[in-house]
Design a protein around this motif. Structure first.
Motif, PDB file in Angstrom:
ATOM      1  N   ILE A   1    -103.963  22.047 -16.999  1.00 27.12           N
ATOM      2  CA  ILE A   1    -104.398  21.518 -18.296  1.00 27.12           C
ATOM      3  C   ILE A   1    -105.916  21.417 -18.336  1.00 27.12           C
ATOM      4  O   ILE A   1    -106.526  20.859 -17.427  1.00 27.12           O
ATOM      5  CB  ILE A   1    -103.769  20.135 -18.557  1.00 27.12           C
ATOM      6  N   PRO A   2    -106.566  21.965 -19.366  1.00 26.64           N
ATOM      7  CA  PRO A   2    -108.023  21.892 -19.455  1.00 26.64           C
ATOM      8  C   PRO A   2    -108.493  20.453 -19.674  1.00 26.64           C
ATOM      9  O   PRO A   2    -107.773  19.644 -20.258  1.00 26.64           O
ATOM     10  CB  PRO A   2    -108.365  22.735 -20.677  1.00 26.64           C
ATOM     11  N   SER A   3    -109.710  20.177 -19.223  1.00 27.78           N
ATOM     12  CA  SER A   3    -110.171  18.796 -19.258  1.00 27.78           C
ATOM     13  C   SER A   3    -110.312  18.263 -20.680  1.00 27.78           C
ATOM     14  O   SER A   3    -110.134  17.074 -20.912  1.00 27.78           O
ATOM     15  CB  SER A   3    -111.487  18.666 -18.508  1.00 27.78           C
ATOM     16  N   ILE A   4    -110.579  19.153 -21.645  1.00 27.64           N
ATOM     17  CA  ILE A   4    -110.728  18.655 -23.013  1.00 27.64           C
ATOM     18  C   ILE A   4    -109.402  18.132 -23.541  1.00 27.64           C
ATOM     19  O   ILE A   4    -109.359  17.165 -24.312  1.00 27.64           O
ATOM     20  CB  ILE A   4    -111.317  19.750 -23.945  1.00 27.64           C
ATOM     21  N   VAL A   5    -108.282  18.735 -23.093  1.00 26.57           N
ATOM     22  CA  VAL A   5    -106.966  18.246 -23.523  1.00 26.57           C
ATOM     23  C   VAL A   5    -106.702  16.870 -22.907  1.00 26.57           C
ATOM     24  O   VAL A   5    -106.173  15.976 -23.570  1.00 26.57           O
ATOM     25  CB  VAL A   5    -105.863  19.251 -23.157  1.00 26.57           C
ATOM     26  N   TYR A   6    -107.129  16.680 -21.647  1.00 26.76           N
ATOM     27  CA  TYR A   6    -107.051  15.340 -21.061  1.00 26.76           C
ATOM     28  C   TYR A   6    -107.855  14.349 -21.891  1.00 26.76           C
ATOM     29  O   TYR A   6    -107.437  13.226 -22.136  1.00 26.76           O
ATOM     30  CB  TYR A   6    -107.590  15.341 -19.634  1.00 26.76           C
TER      31      TYR A   6
ATOM     32  N   LEU B   1    -108.587  14.515 -25.057  1.00 27.27           N
ATOM     33  CA  LEU B   1    -107.866  14.237 -26.303  1.00 27.27           C
ATOM     34  C   LEU B   1    -106.763  13.222 -26.058  1.00 27.27           C
ATOM     35  O   LEU B   1    -106.616  12.249 -26.806  1.00 27.27           O
ATOM     36  CB  LEU B   1    -107.224  15.525 -26.831  1.00 27.27           C
ATOM     37  N   PHE B   2    -105.981  13.466 -25.000  1.00 21.38           N
ATOM     38  CA  PHE B   2    -104.878  12.556 -24.686  1.00 21.38           C
ATOM     39  C   PHE B   2    -105.410  11.151 -24.437  1.00 21.38           C
ATOM     40  O   PHE B   2    -104.883  10.173 -24.963  1.00 21.38           O
ATOM     41  CB  PHE B   2    -104.103  13.052 -23.471  1.00 21.38           C
TER      42      PHE B   2
ATOM     43  N   ALA C   1    -108.153   9.848 -25.542  1.00 16.81           N
ATOM     44  CA  ALA C   1    -108.640   9.262 -26.785  1.00 16.81           C
ATOM     45  C   ALA C   1    -107.473   8.761 -27.638  1.00 16.81           C
ATOM     46  O   ALA C   1    -107.564   7.717 -28.270  1.00 16.81           O
ATOM     47  CB  ALA C   1    -109.464  10.292 -27.553  1.00 16.81           C
TER      48      ALA C   1
ATOM     49  N   ILE D   1    -105.487  10.735 -13.893  1.00 17.23           N
ATOM     50  CA  ILE D   1    -104.399  11.708 -14.094  1.00 17.23           C
ATOM     51  C   ILE D   1    -104.911  13.098 -13.758  1.00 17.23           C
ATOM     52  O   ILE D   1    -104.211  13.918 -13.175  1.00 17.23           O
ATOM     53  CB  ILE D   1    -103.896  11.682 -15.549  1.00 17.23           C
TER      54      ILE D   1
ATOM     55  N   ALA E   1    -116.152  16.813 -20.377  1.00 18.49           N
ATOM     56  CA  ALA E   1    -115.276  17.001 -21.534  1.00 18.49           C
ATOM     57  C   ALA E   1    -114.201  15.926 -21.626  1.00 18.49           C
ATOM     58  O   ALA E   1    -113.845  15.491 -22.720  1.00 18.49           O
ATOM     59  CB  ALA E   1    -114.630  18.382 -21.481  1.00 18.49           C
TER      60      ALA E   1
END
Lengths: 300, 302
Positions: free
Chosen positions: B135-140, B142-143, B145, B167, B231
């Motif tokens: 999973i890319p860090s930006i998706v982490y 988002l989650f 946030a 995580i 990110a």
């Protein structure tokens, strides 16, 4: 008896710890999907989200097709640049370089993996962007620039997986080729490389995953235009940079659509993961088969 | 097999070795091989060249830009002090490790020492950790946030950044711990069981100590990735410039500090200085983990 209780309690603790990662993936999926998918439908999933090229959040136009294409272009560019160099460099490490040089190069490759992406991005802005600007005109922030930078960033991933795949090939392959009169290079590239194919492919897929998910470096060098690109010297915005650029001030539906962009990215990553696993499985099966064959032959 | 053969017949290795003249003659006959050889060398040179030029360029432009003002306790837009960011980074690293290391190590213990062979749960855990590591860090981010900032109501705070990062580094710690636990020979465990120690005692007194260097090198690598992460933190821990007084306060780490500096546009020199500090951290972490791995290798040789 007392120690028995302790054993059981700790067994439970370990079990719970093991379940944390399952729990985390479940939470990530649930919260991303429940906040992202309704927004897709609210905005209009096909005509105003996935297949539309108009991104004007203030007018409720949320077409992310240019960003999806942007992610794909830049990833493809990074693969075109990073994979050949990575594979050649890995074969240098595995089969060409003397031992003393390996002791210097291997840590250097590890270091390449350890440098923060923000530093890569900064290097891209201050070095690669001016070079591209001088050579090809324009602002210098373009698909080409981002591809070069990402190509560099995925090098360590590709090099280390390719190297270990090549080292896993039995030396008998190489020696057999030499005995048949092949040169060292021919033996490496015609026998070892094909035998390590599935491992190398898995590394490439891993590199794709890293390239498509990269955010901070891409934001700095890709130009971030929301329109369709017409040439590789055009600026473009990826899905990741779309999120990081606008999440700070987005409200309501706009914010939810950005989360939906994250969902689209997540789906891409899941697809890449599945293909990675398939490749790895196929690789280990092929390896087992060839091992069996060799064992059977040597028995005879 | 290869090693034992060479150990038995030391001269065997010489068969594959060729002198310079021999090579030259060979290349004359096979120009394509020469071309391949040159390409391989060029690729290796290119890779090392990029790394060297990056490091040298950042150091040459960054070190002159460093000055003492950048390490004052109070951040102002004039001094662009990075000390608050450094302190926040250290807090984030420590608290993240407090969360992630026990969970990661314990779950690796479960996977290698307790679970039955071919257990469904182990397969599921392995699959999820692989997913997590992809999973890319930006998706982490988002989650984090959505969940920590929003659902749990923590707002922009170091704690939500820390939980997101925990995580994120969990799969790294799990994988390295698992690998080093598997590398501990079974005879160690059998000896301990044979002396009457229980499973728990065996794990903590015998297996973990012998796996410690490997686990530690994994932890150090993940410290490196925490320090460089931007990110996942920008929308969880926030970009506030001061020192966070508690984990519930927002605060920027060094990587975000650098992102903000480059984004604002007129702090290029200061951003170079920050880059030097970031680079120094990642060099240090890499060197440390390399040393540990080397130590581990030496031990195995004995």
């Amino acid at each position: 008896m007392k120690s028995n209780i302790k054993e059981n309690v700790m067994h439970g603790v370990f079990l719970i710890a093991a379940c944390v990662s399952i729990f985390a993936v479940a939470m990530i999926c649930i919260f991303l999907f429940t906040s992202g998918i309704p927004a897709m439908f609210k905005a209009g999933i096909f005509d105003n989200f996935l297949f539309s090229g108009e991104w004007h959040p203030l007018n409720d136009e949320f077409g992310i097709l240019p960003m999806i294409l942007g992610s794909i272009y830049i990833t493809a560019g990074a693969i075109l640049i990073g994979v050949p160099i990575g594979i050649l460099c890995a074969s240098f490490l595995a089969k060409f370089c003397p031992n003393w040089l390996y002791k210097i190069l291997k840590p250097a490759i590890n270091l390449l993996a350890g440098i923060p992406s923000i530093v890569y991005g900064f290097f891209g802005v201050t070095v690669i962007v001016p070079i591209i600007r001088d050579l090809f005109g324009g602002s210098g922030k373009s698909i080409l620039t981002a591809s070069i930078l990402l190509g560099i960033m995925i090098l360590p991933t590709i090099i280390s997986t390719t190297e270990s795949a090549m080292r896993a090939v039995p030396t008998t392959y190489y020696e057999g080729a030499l005995a048949l009169g092949a040169t060292h290079e021919r033996a490496v590239f015609k026998t070892i490389m094909p035998a390590a194919k599935s491992g190398i492919l898995a590394g490439v897929v891993l590199g794709i995953g890293r390239a498509i998910g990269e955010t901070m470096a891409v934001v700095m060098v890709a130009g971030n235009k929301t329109t369709f690109a017409t040439s590789i010297f055009d600026g473009i915005r990826t899905m990741t940079s779309n999120i990081v650029l606008e999440m700070g001030y987005a409200q309501d539906l706009h914010r939810e659509v950005l989360i939906a962009t994250g969902v689209a990215l997540f789906v891409f990553i899941l697809m890449i993961n599945v293909s990675f696993n398939l490749l790895k499985e196929r690789g280990s099966r092929a390896e087992k088969r060839s091992r069996k064959k060799i064992a059977a032959n040597s028995k005879e | 097999m290869e090693k034992t053969m060479y150990a038995k017949f030391p001269k065997m290795q010489a068969i594959n070795r060729r002198g310079f003249v021999q090579k030259l003659r060979e290349y004359k006959k096979h120009p394509f091989s020469l071309l391949t050889y040159l390409l391989v060398c060029i690729a290796a040179l290119l890779t090392v060249g990029v790394l060297l030029s990056l490091i040298v360029y950042v150091l040459v432009r960054g070190i002159p830009a460093l000055d003492l003002e950048m390490f004052s306790l109070e951040y102002t837009s004039d001094n662009q002090s990075m000390l608050p960011a450094i302190i926040n980074t250290l807090t984030v690293v420590i608290v993240t490790l407090l969360f992630a290391v026990p969970i990661g190590v314990f779950s690796a213990i479960y996977m290698t020492e307790y679970a039955k062979r071919g257990s469904k749960l182990v397969k599921l855990v392995r699959m999820t950790t692989e997913t997590l590591s992809g999973i890319p860090s930006i998706v982490y981010g988002l989650f984090g946030a959505i969940f920590f900032n929003g659902v749990l109501g923590w707002g922009y705070s170091l704690l939500s950044g820390v939980c997101t990062l925990a995580i994120m580094i969990l799969p790294v710690i799990m994988r390295t711990t698992e690998e080093s636990l598997i590398a501990v020979p079974d005879t160690f465990r059998e000896g301990s069981f044979g002396l009457g120690a229980g499973r728990l005692r065996t794990v903590f007194k015998i297996v973990l100590p012998s796996a410690a260097p490997g686990i530690l090198s994994g932890i150090i690598l993940s410290i490196g990735s925490i320090i460089g992460e931007a990110a996942a933190l920008i929308y969880t821990a926030g970009t506030v410039t001061g020192i966070a007084e508690s984990v519930m306060d927002p605060g920027r780490t060094l990587a975000i500090h650098m992102y903000a500096q480059t984004n604002e546009g007129w702090y290029e020199e200061q951003a170079f200085a920050t880059a030097v500090v970031l680079l120094a951290f990642s060099l240090l972490m890499n060197a440390l983990s390399g040393l540990l791995v080397k130590k581990l290798g030496n031990k195995e040789m004995k």
